[in-house]
Design a protein around this motif. Structure first.
Motif, PDB file in Angstrom:
ATOM      1  N   GLU A 101       0.815  -1.208   0.000  1.00 48.92           N
ATOM      2  CA  GLU A 101       0.000   0.000   0.000  1.00 48.92           C
ATOM      3  C   GLU A 101       0.850   1.259   0.000  1.00 48.92           C
ATOM      4  O   GLU A 101       0.498   2.271  -0.636  1.00 48.92           O
ATOM      5  CB  GLU A 101      -0.924  -0.016   1.222  1.00 48.92           C
ATOM      6  N   ASP A 102       1.975   1.246   0.719  1.00 41.56           N
ATOM      7  CA  ASP A 102       2.813   2.443   0.795  1.00 41.56           C
ATOM      8  C   ASP A 102       3.367   2.845  -0.559  1.00 41.56           C
ATOM      9  O   ASP A 102       3.681   4.022  -0.779  1.00 41.56           O
ATOM     10  CB  ASP A 102       3.969   2.213   1.770  1.00 41.56           C
ATOM     11  N   LEU A 103       3.502   1.912  -1.468  1.00 39.71           N
ATOM     12  CA  LEU A 103       4.019   2.240  -2.788  1.00 39.71           C
ATOM     13  C   LEU A 103       3.050   3.161  -3.522  1.00 39.71           C
ATOM     14  O   LEU A 103       3.469   4.109  -4.211  1.00 39.71           O
ATOM     15  CB  LEU A 103       4.264   0.953  -3.571  1.00 39.71           C
ATOM     16  N   TYR A 104       1.763   2.914  -3.379  1.00 37.08           N
ATOM     17  CA  TYR A 104       0.774   3.769  -4.036  1.00 37.08           C
ATOM     18  C   TYR A 104       0.694   5.126  -3.344  1.00 37.08           C
ATOM     19  O   TYR A 104       0.393   6.142  -3.991  1.00 37.08           O
ATOM     20  CB  TYR A 104      -0.584   3.072  -4.026  1.00 37.08           C
ATOM     21  N   ARG A 105       0.947   5.153  -2.042  1.00 36.68           N
ATOM     22  CA  ARG A 105       1.003   6.448  -1.351  1.00 36.68           C
ATOM     23  C   ARG A 105       2.220   7.239  -1.811  1.00 36.68           C
ATOM     24  O   ARG A 105       2.145   8.463  -1.980  1.00 36.68           O
ATOM     25  CB  ARG A 105       1.063   6.212   0.160  1.00 36.68           C
ATOM     26  N   LEU A 106       3.319   6.565  -2.003  1.00 31.74           N
ATOM     27  CA  LEU A 106       4.523   7.236  -2.475  1.00 31.74           C
ATOM     28  C   LEU A 106       4.324   7.788  -3.884  1.00 31.74           C
ATOM     29  O   LEU A 106       4.900   8.815  -4.248  1.00 31.74           O
ATOM     30  CB  LEU A 106       5.701   6.262  -2.437  1.00 31.74           C
ATOM     31  N   ALA A 107       3.514   7.103  -4.675  1.00 28.50           N
ATOM     32  CA  ALA A 107       3.290   7.537  -6.057  1.00 28.50           C
ATOM     33  C   ALA A 107       2.586   8.887  -6.122  1.00 28.50           C
ATOM     34  O   ALA A 107       2.636   9.564  -7.171  1.00 28.50           O
ATOM     35  CB  ALA A 107       2.475   6.491  -6.811  1.00 28.50           C
ATOM     36  N   SER A 108       1.954   9.305  -5.030  1.00 33.54           N
ATOM     37  CA  SER A 108       1.277  10.610  -5.047  1.00 33.54           C
ATOM     38  C   SER A 108       2.266  11.748  -5.245  1.00 33.54           C
ATOM     39  O   SER A 108       1.887  12.839  -5.702  1.00 33.54           O
ATOM     40  CB  SER A 108       0.497  10.815  -3.746  1.00 33.54           C
ATOM     41  N   VAL A 109       3.555  11.524  -4.918  1.00 34.20           N
ATOM     42  CA  VAL A 109       4.572  12.544  -5.141  1.00 34.20           C
ATOM     43  C   VAL A 109       4.741  12.818  -6.628  1.00 34.20           C
ATOM     44  O   VAL A 109       5.087  13.941  -7.025  1.00 34.20           O
ATOM     45  CB  VAL A 109       5.910  12.089  -4.517  1.00 34.20           C
ATOM     46  N   SER A 151       0.173 -13.262 -16.800  1.00 34.51           N
ATOM     47  CA  SER A 151      -0.159 -13.578 -15.412  1.00 34.51           C
ATOM     48  C   SER A 151       0.428 -12.547 -14.451  1.00 34.51           C
ATOM     49  O   SER A 151      -0.213 -12.155 -13.462  1.00 34.51           O
ATOM     50  CB  SER A 151       0.352 -14.978 -15.063  1.00 34.51           C
ATOM     51  N   VAL A 152       1.657 -12.098 -14.727  1.00 36.74           N
ATOM     52  CA  VAL A 152       2.268 -11.069 -13.883  1.00 36.74           C
ATOM     53  C   VAL A 152       1.493  -9.759 -13.989  1.00 36.74           C
ATOM     54  O   VAL A 152       1.198  -9.100 -12.986  1.00 36.74           O
ATOM     55  CB  VAL A 152       3.740 -10.863 -14.274  1.00 36.74           C
ATOM     56  N   TRP A 153       1.135  -9.380 -15.206  1.00 41.17           N
ATOM     57  CA  TRP A 153       0.404  -8.123 -15.399  1.00 41.17           C
ATOM     58  C   TRP A 153      -0.992  -8.203 -14.778  1.00 41.17           C
ATOM     59  O   TRP A 153      -1.510  -7.204 -14.264  1.00 41.17           O
ATOM     60  CB  TRP A 153       0.320  -7.797 -16.880  1.00 41.17           C
ATOM     61  N   THR A 154      -1.607  -9.377 -14.793  1.00 39.23           N
ATOM     62  CA  THR A 154      -2.907  -9.546 -14.149  1.00 39.23           C
ATOM     63  C   THR A 154      -2.798  -9.342 -12.644  1.00 39.23           C
ATOM     64  O   THR A 154      -3.679  -8.730 -12.017  1.00 39.23           O
ATOM     65  CB  THR A 154      -3.470 -10.947 -14.447  1.00 39.23           C
ATOM     66  N   THR A 155      -1.717  -9.847 -12.053  1.00 39.67           N
ATOM     67  CA  THR A 155      -1.496  -9.634 -10.616  1.00 39.67           C
ATOM     68  C   THR A 155      -1.394  -8.150 -10.295  1.00 39.67           C
ATOM     69  O   THR A 155      -1.967  -7.674  -9.298  1.00 39.67           O
ATOM     70  CB  THR A 155      -0.210 -10.355 -10.167  1.00 39.67           C
ATOM     71  N   ILE A 156      -0.689  -7.412 -11.135  1.00 39.00           N
ATOM     72  CA  ILE A 156      -0.534  -5.978 -10.904  1.00 39.00           C
ATOM     73  C   ILE A 156      -1.860  -5.248 -11.104  1.00 39.00           C
ATOM     74  O   ILE A 156      -2.229  -4.369 -10.312  1.00 39.00           O
ATOM     75  CB  ILE A 156       0.557  -5.414 -11.830  1.00 39.00           C
ATOM     76  N   ARG A 157      -2.602  -5.604 -12.141  1.00 40.79           N
ATOM     77  CA  ARG A 157      -3.897  -4.959 -12.378  1.00 40.79           C
ATOM     78  C   ARG A 157      -4.853  -5.214 -11.219  1.00 40.79           C
ATOM     79  O   ARG A 157      -5.587  -4.304 -10.787  1.00 40.79           O
ATOM     80  CB  ARG A 157      -4.508  -5.463 -13.684  1.00 40.79           C
ATOM     81  N   ASP A 158      -4.857  -6.428 -10.693  1.00 41.42           N
ATOM     82  CA  ASP A 158      -5.736  -6.742  -9.560  1.00 41.42           C
ATOM     83  C   ASP A 158      -5.353  -5.923  -8.327  1.00 41.42           C
ATOM     84  O   ASP A 158      -6.220  -5.453  -7.580  1.00 41.42           O
ATOM     85  CB  ASP A 158      -5.661  -8.240  -9.231  1.00 41.42           C
ATOM     86  N   HIS A 163      -7.492  -3.059  -6.322  1.00 45.27           N
ATOM     87  CA  HIS A 163      -7.732  -3.130  -4.878  1.00 45.27           C
ATOM     88  C   HIS A 163      -7.402  -1.804  -4.191  1.00 45.27           C
ATOM     89  O   HIS A 163      -8.154  -1.359  -3.303  1.00 45.27           O
ATOM     90  CB  HIS A 163      -6.892  -4.255  -4.277  1.00 45.27           C
ATOM     91  N   HIS A 164      -6.322  -1.162  -4.596  1.00 45.44           N
ATOM     92  CA  HIS A 164      -5.883   0.048  -3.917  1.00 45.44           C
ATOM     93  C   HIS A 164      -6.472   1.316  -4.511  1.00 45.44           C
ATOM     94  O   HIS A 164      -6.754   2.271  -3.775  1.00 45.44           O
ATOM     95  CB  HIS A 164      -4.357   0.144  -3.960  1.00 45.44           C
ATOM     96  N   LEU A 165      -6.641   1.370  -5.837  1.00 43.41           N
ATOM     97  CA  LEU A 165      -7.042   2.613  -6.508  1.00 43.41           C
ATOM     98  C   LEU A 165      -8.402   2.520  -7.179  1.00 43.41           C
ATOM     99  O   LEU A 165      -8.870   3.528  -7.720  1.00 43.41           O
ATOM    100  CB  LEU A 165      -5.981   3.012  -7.540  1.00 43.41           C
ATOM    101  N   GLY A 166      -9.001   1.345  -7.202  1.00 44.47           N
ATOM    102  CA  GLY A 166     -10.323   1.200  -7.799  1.00 44.47           C
ATOM    103  C   GLY A 166     -10.286   0.507  -9.148  1.00 44.47           C
ATOM    104  O   GLY A 166      -9.270   0.503  -9.853  1.00 44.47           O
TER     105      GLY A 166
END
Length: 530
Positions: free
Chosen positions: A41-49, A93-100, A104-107
């Motif tokens: 989750e912190d990675l997506y918070r960091l992306a706000s920068v 399969s890797v890209w599906t994991t990232i999309r999921d 979950h975090h951003l909608g």
């Protein structure tokens, strides 16, 4: 030494290993680590920068949002190169994991806007140059804030826990060290001339690399790593198993061509429990060198973390650095410099006896006269480590027990802080007497059992540096220039913290830590059979 607060240092053969041996379940595969990063989750918070406010002239929206490039940065810390990372993101399969995970975090709407595959290497290089490097400083500061919050969530550096200044727990301290990442190229000049043919050959030179001093082969930490297949991760837990007095650790310093970084972390017992807190690049011409950068990082953490009791570092930090940290009311646990010679402190006059005090090996000794006309220094037992605070600073004292044929005496001696003019009576300050107290008297002397146990946490940082080396392609830095190389280190730390967060989510009660603690208590109760 009888009844000493810190205890006598145990010889290497008398020490017992207390860390639980790593098993196959303690390894983390590449697929598991990709999932850890994607769900962090912190990675997506960091992306706000990296979010940019829309300008007056709206252009075509970027092909990938900023958080995807931050994911790429962290995943590069697993794959070891941008080429392999980009190739893996083409895997459905890797890209599906990232999309999921994005959903979950951003909608789900944000996930639906993503392309069918991940970014290419060329797209990553453009984003690194135009998006990440210009905001490197902001990314580093935000990462530090998020990392400290993560450590607190995981029960590290707790502010409400019981404190024992004479014997702190490993998770109440931060450990730091400097490491040199090998230069991506061995060339130090932009061109060379063939002496036979006169041909001029051009070479790419890394502007951030220089010849750096680094300890012997043991500093890489490879001797403490378990063997694992390429791409897997292991996390050694050597905080109580390392003995720095073995002959293998007495290697001479080696010169390495590369860039130096200072990194601080904290951890609990158990595997994958480490949280990296801060990092910084050390320029070759940095005033004060590694020590100055390390002190700035340590003070930034201490000012933000009330539960942090002190710092573990090596001999790069000397008396002037100990003084800064001790005045903040924290411990600095490191080894006494080998070149420090005994210094006279004072003579205590009692009614029927006198006792002459000297500093030696980081603690107070008494000068004793022998029958043959020579003298020797005898260490004085410490009954208590006192921490006192006033409005502006802190003071530290050793309450000493001075043995005497006419009856024992008690004496309180200041340690860790060098008093300056105005802090003591006129002519009595350390500055006026010429005694560098912080350099000669440690808060926790290094030739003690407590120091022996705690200092292993500093040695344990070598395991993290070994993981950094093994995460790089061919064990060399995969970028040119200090800014790009700092991004490489940031990506590695993000990936490691993501795994630590996932491990804590799987086992928030630290059951593996409880096993090691029980082993440690049992070993302390049982006499050694060595």
């Amino acid at each position: 030494m009888p009844d000493d607060l810190f205890g006598d240092r145990l010889p290497p053969k008398a020490r017992k290993k207390t860390a639980r041996r790593a098993s196959e379940a303690d390894l983390r595969t590449v697929s598991q680590r990709i999932t850890d990063v994607a769900r962090f989750e912190d990675l997506y918070r960091l992306a706000s920068v990296l979010e940019q406010a829309p300008g007056p002239r709206r252009g075509r929206p970027p092909h990938y949002p900023p958080h995807i490039y931050l994911l790429f940065l962290a995943l590069r810390g697993i794959h070891g190169s941008a080429r392999y990372c980009a190739g893996d993101l083409q895997n459905p399969s890797v890209w599906t994991t990232i999309r999921d995970s994005v959903a979950h975090h951003l909608g789900t709407d944000e996930a639906a806007r993503l392309p069918e595959t991940g970014p290419s290497r060329h797209q990553w290089q453009h984003a690194q140059r135009t998006l990440l490097i210009p905001r490197l400083e902001e990314l580093g500061e935000t990462f530090a804030d998020l990392a400290l919050a993560q450590a607190l969530r995981q029960g590290l550096l707790p502010a409400d826990a019981r404190r024992s200044w004479s014997s702190p727990q490993r998770h109440q301290l931060i450990a730091g060290d400097g490491t040199v990442t090998k230069s991506p190229t061995l060339s130090t000049t932009p061109y060379s001339v063939d002496p036979t043919t006169g041909e001029i050959r051009r070479h790419r030179v890394d502007p951030a690399s220089s010849w750096q001093k680094e300890g012997g082969a043991d500093r890489t930490g490879n001797n403490t790593q378990t063997t694992a297949p390429a791409g897997t991760a292991t996390d050694t837990n050597t905080d109580t198993d390392t003995d720095t007095d073995t002959e293998e650790n007495k290697n001479e310093e080696a010169m390495v061509l590369g860039s130096k970084f200072v990194v601080f972390s904290t951890r609990h017992r158990g595997y994958f429990r480490r949280v990296f807190l801060r990092y910084a690049h050390v320029p070759h011409n940095q005033p004060g060198g590694e020590a100055a950068v390390a002190l700035d990082l340590a003070c930034a953490i201490l000012d933000a973390a009330d539960g942090c009791m002190g710092v573990l570092y090596d001999g790069a930090l000397r008396g002037m650095h100990r003084d800064v940290i001790a005045r903040r009311g924290r411990l600095l646990i490191n080894k006494q410099h080998k070149g420090t010679s005994p210094r006279y402190i004072r003579t205590l006059d009692f009614k029927h006896c006198r006792h002459e005090l000297w500093s030696n090996s980081g603690r107070v000794h008494e000068l004793a006269l022998l029958d043959d006309g020579t003298s020797t220094l005898i260490p004085l037992p410490v009954d208590k480590l006192e921490r006192r605070a006033n409005t502006h600073t802190h003071r530290w004292y050793h309450l000493l027990a001075i043995p005497c044929p006419r009856g024992p005496h008690e004496h309180r001696e200041s340690v860790g802080v060098t008093s300056t003019i105005g802090e003591q009576s006129q002519g009595q300050s350390d500055t006026e007497t010429g005694f560098h107290r912080a350099e000669n008297l440690l808060q926790i002397p290094d030739n003690t059992a407590v120091h022996q146990t705690l200092y292993g946490g500093r040695e344990d940082t070598e395991a993290g540096f070994s993981q950094l080396d093994r995460s790089l392609w061919n064990r060399r830095m995969i970028a040119f220039g200090a800014e790009a190389q700092s991004l490489v280190v940031l990506g590695f730390l993000l990936a490691q913290n993501a795994t630590s967060a996932a491990r804590y989510h799987e086992d928030p009660t630290y059951t593996d830590a409880h096993t090691e603690t029980a082993d440690l208590s049992r070993n302390q109760r049982e006499p050694s059979r060595s």
